[in-house]
Design an enzyme around this catalytic site. Structure first.
Site, PDB file in Angstrom:
ATOM      1  N   CYS A 297       0.815  -1.226   0.000  1.00 18.61           N
ATOM      2  CA  CYS A 297       0.000   0.000   0.000  1.00 18.61           C
ATOM      3  C   CYS A 297       0.845   1.271   0.000  1.00 18.61           C
ATOM      4  O   CYS A 297       0.905   1.981  -1.011  1.00 18.61           O
ATOM      5  CB  CYS A 297      -0.928   0.002   1.209  1.00 18.61           C
TER       6      CYS A 297
HETATM    7  N1  NAD Z   1      -2.786  -5.943   1.761  1.00 14.26           N
HETATM    8  C1  NAD Z   1      -3.235  -4.858   2.352  1.00 14.26           C
HETATM    9  O1  NAD Z   1      -2.884  -4.567   3.499  1.00 14.26           O
HETATM   10  C2  NAD Z   1      -4.221  -3.940   1.660  1.00 14.26           C
HETATM   11  C3  NAD Z   1      -4.927  -3.009   2.437  1.00 14.26           C
HETATM   12  C4  NAD Z   1      -5.837  -2.173   1.818  1.00 14.26           C
HETATM   13  C5  NAD Z   1      -6.016  -2.247   0.443  1.00 14.26           C
HETATM   14  N2  NAD Z   1      -5.309  -3.137  -0.305  1.00 14.26           N
HETATM   15  C6  NAD Z   1      -5.550  -3.181  -1.730  1.00 14.26           C
HETATM   16  O2  NAD Z   1      -6.385  -4.310  -2.007  1.00 14.26           O
HETATM   17  C7  NAD Z   1      -6.052  -4.869  -3.293  1.00 14.26           C
HETATM   18  C8  NAD Z   1      -5.711  -6.351  -3.142  1.00 14.26           C
HETATM   19  O3  NAD Z   1      -4.537  -6.461  -2.340  1.00 14.26           O
HETATM   20  P1  NAD Z   1      -4.155  -7.804  -1.592  1.00 14.26           P
HETATM   21  O4  NAD Z   1      -3.100  -7.432  -0.614  1.00 14.26           O
HETATM   22  O5  NAD Z   1      -5.363  -8.525  -1.126  1.00 14.26           O
HETATM   23  O6  NAD Z   1      -3.515  -8.627  -2.800  1.00 14.26           O
HETATM   24  P2  NAD Z   1      -3.161 -10.208  -2.803  1.00 14.26           P
HETATM   25  O7  NAD Z   1      -2.085 -10.375  -3.788  1.00 14.26           O
HETATM   26  O8  NAD Z   1      -2.975 -10.691  -1.396  1.00 14.26           O
HETATM   27  O9  NAD Z   1      -4.499 -10.901  -3.332  1.00 14.26           O
HETATM   28  C9  NAD Z   1      -4.997 -10.688  -4.592  1.00 14.26           C
HETATM   29  C10 NAD Z   1      -5.613 -11.984  -5.104  1.00 14.26           C
HETATM   30  O10 NAD Z   1      -6.214 -11.684  -6.370  1.00 14.26           O
HETATM   31  C11 NAD Z   1      -5.996 -12.789  -7.220  1.00 14.26           C
HETATM   32  N3  NAD Z   1      -6.156 -12.362  -8.599  1.00 14.26           N
HETATM   33  C12 NAD Z   1      -5.279 -11.729  -9.414  1.00 14.26           C
HETATM   34  N4  NAD Z   1      -5.838 -11.477 -10.613  1.00 14.26           N
HETATM   35  C13 NAD Z   1      -7.098 -11.949 -10.553  1.00 14.26           C
HETATM   36  C14 NAD Z   1      -8.173 -11.980 -11.480  1.00 14.26           C
HETATM   37  N5  NAD Z   1      -8.060 -11.431 -12.686  1.00 14.26           N
HETATM   38  N6  NAD Z   1      -9.319 -12.579 -11.094  1.00 14.26           N
HETATM   39  C15 NAD Z   1      -9.446 -13.120  -9.873  1.00 14.26           C
HETATM   40  N7  NAD Z   1      -8.467 -13.115  -8.951  1.00 14.26           N
HETATM   41  C16 NAD Z   1      -7.309 -12.531  -9.287  1.00 14.26           C
HETATM   42  C17 NAD Z   1      -4.618 -13.273  -6.869  1.00 14.26           C
HETATM   43  O11 NAD Z   1      -4.437 -14.604  -7.273  1.00 14.26           O
HETATM   44  C18 NAD Z   1      -4.611 -13.099  -5.337  1.00 14.26           C
HETATM   45  O12 NAD Z   1      -5.044 -14.271  -4.666  1.00 14.26           O
HETATM   46  C19 NAD Z   1      -4.911  -4.014  -3.824  1.00 14.26           C
HETATM   47  O13 NAD Z   1      -5.447  -3.002  -4.635  1.00 14.26           O
HETATM   48  C20 NAD Z   1      -4.327  -3.383  -2.582  1.00 14.26           C
HETATM   49  O14 NAD Z   1      -3.696  -2.149  -2.854  1.00 14.26           O
HETATM   50  C21 NAD Z   1      -4.421  -4.006   0.286  1.00 14.26           C
END
Ligand code: NAD
Length: 431
Positions: A278
């Site tokens: 993030c």
């Molecule tokens: N990790 C954090 O602390 C956090 C906090 C707030 C916001 N975010 C935001 O949330 C979003 C997701 O982050 P995250 O940390 O959960 O990522 P992550 O990598 O942990 O999880 C994302 C998942 O999406 C899947 N994926 C990728 N492409 C896909 C598709 N086309 N269809 C279906 N699934 C698909 C991946 O396989 C993975 O399992 C990002 O935009 C991030 O900036 C993250």
């Protein structure tokens, strides 16, 4: 009742009696905790992810995300409230589709919205009247309207009338024992007022507090403001650490004393630099968008510069400490303690520890690391396994660099047995 009111009214009724089915796209750090909260609220959830391993684990009731205990997930899977699939067409059944896919930066540090686009294309193929799509991934202002809306409307549906669209930024803070998905207020910005009403009704049973804003762009900017705020303030306090170092003043003493001011000051602490999915990334989404409008976001640039120089600042401290002991970096044994990007979590993404390790390697140090949450890592073409944090290992190292202050480590032992310590988190003085 007109057709427009019909779709809206039907979804609001499905929220009230919990008969709405949710689809969660992307089951990672954000998506899986969200899926569990939705199921706990009494809705049925279809989780969709492109990784077969993730799907298999979830369907077997096993959690791959630290914040979601398997003991919490398993009963929801067993009762049929959560099921997972790699088949995007299963989302046709969902009334609500929440998108939680990654939004990283490209090699040139521009937004990489390819995952959002892939998810939007998959949804565009199955979207039907009577659904709402909610984007949760952090992204630049305009993404929801410019990238999602055309794909949702391509078959002739109209957003705000027969289908609905909103942006609702995920704020999860992995490892935070107090603030979790359910009790962290949830901001929602619909494309139209009807989109807002539908999203609020459906998310109402899932979150304790909902915060509606007037547009998806406002909601997209809320998230970017929050993370830019953190990046800039961390940059400021990191610069203060450099200033104090040059002046021979203890920055931690200065911060603690400043934090006694009951108003007008918010405590941030210096460290090895930014990490995670993030804070190091999100402000660049805004900077990129503003560059396209011929405006330079100066605070973002400066904070990014200061924060990304911190690993080098700390590696110089290692050089100085070794020098104090009449040792060179080349050939010295340096033990890095903690490599996750923050304490008590298992996330290595963008961790400044990777920069610290790479810089130490480049200077010829023999680097090993210990992290109870990260069993192995690959950096700069080298594979490293976490070594046990034993008295012998600490005493046998020329310098111990504490990069991440995990709570469960024995800092008293490190203090007693290390020949030299560089503590980027001030944890030795605090324990
Ligand atoms: N990790 C954090 O602390 C956090 C906090 C707030 C916001 N975010 C935001 O949330 C979003 C997701 O982050 P995250 O940390 O959960 O990522 P992550 O990598 O942990 O999880 C994302 C998942 O999406 C899947 N994926 C990728 N492409 C896909 C598709 N086309 N269809 C279906 N699934 C698909 C991946 O396989 C993975 O399992 C990002 O935009 C991030 O900036 C993250």
């Amino acid at each position: 009742m007109s057709a427009v009111t019909g779709a809206e009214a039907t979804l609001i009724q499905k929220a009230a009696d919990r008969s709405a089915v949710f689809g969660v796209v992307g089951l990672g750090y954000v998506g899986l905790p969200l899926a569990v909260e939705i199921a706990d609220a009494g809705y049925r959830v279809i989780g969709f992810d492109v990784k077969q391993g993730v799907i298999d684990a979830i369907n077997a009731g096993r959690s791959h995300i630290q914040d979601v205990p398997t003991a919490r997930l398993a009963p929801l899977v067993k009762s049929g409230l959560i099921r997972a699939t790699t088949d995007a067409t299963a989302l046709a059944e969902a009334d609500v589709i929440s998108i939680c896919v990654p939004t990283p930066l490209s090699k040139t540090r521009d937004p990489d919205v390819s995952f959002v686009l892939a998810a939007a294309d998959a949804i565009g193929n199955i979207v039907r009247a009577g659904q709402i799509v909610i984007l949760e991934s952090t992204t630049y202002p305009g993404t929801t309207r410019e990238l999602l809306m055309p794909r949702i409307e391509k078959g002739g549906l109209t957003v705000g009338e027969d289908v609905f669209l909103a942006f609702s930024p995920e704020r999860v803070d992995p490892g935070n024992p107090t603030w979790q998905t359910r009790n962290t207020p949830k901001v929602i910005g619909g494309v139209t007022p009807a989109c807002n009403r539908v999203a609020l009704a459906l998310y109402g049973p899932v979150f304790e507090t909902l915060v509606p804003v007037s547009s998806p762009e406002a909601a997209e900017l809320v998230k970017l403001l929050e993370n830019t705020f953190r990046s800039v303030n961390i940059g400021l306090v990191n610069e203060m650490a450099i200033v104090c170092d040059k002046l021979g003043v203890n920055v931690w003493e200065v911060i603690e004393a400043a934090a006694t001011k009951p108003f007008g000051f918010m405590k941030f602490t210096p460290g090895p630099g930014l990490g995670g999915h993030c804070i190091p990334i999100d402000p660049h989404y805004l900077a990129w968008k503003m560059r396209s409008l011929n405006y330079k976001t100066r605070f973002i640039e400066v904070a990014g510069e200061v924060n990304s120089e911190m690993p080098l600042f700390w590696v110089r401290k290692v050089v100085d400490r070794l020098n104090d002991e009449s040792k060179s970096v080349r050939g010295s044994k340096v033990l890095v303690v903690g490599v996750a990007y923050k304490k008590d979590i298992d996330d290595l993404r963008e961790s400044p520890a990777l920069d610290v390790i790479r810089l130490l390697h480049q200077q010829g140090a023999e680097v090993s690391y210990h992290d109870p949450y990260i069993p192995s890592l690959d950096e700069d073409g080298e594979h490293l396994d976490s070594v046990p944090l034993t008295r012998e290992r600490v005493a046998g190292s020329d310098c111990v660099v504490i990069v991440t202050d995990h709570a469960k480590l024995d800092y008293a032992m490190i203090r007693t047995h290390a020949a030299a310590i560089v503590d980027t988190r001030n944890v030795i003085a605090r324990t």
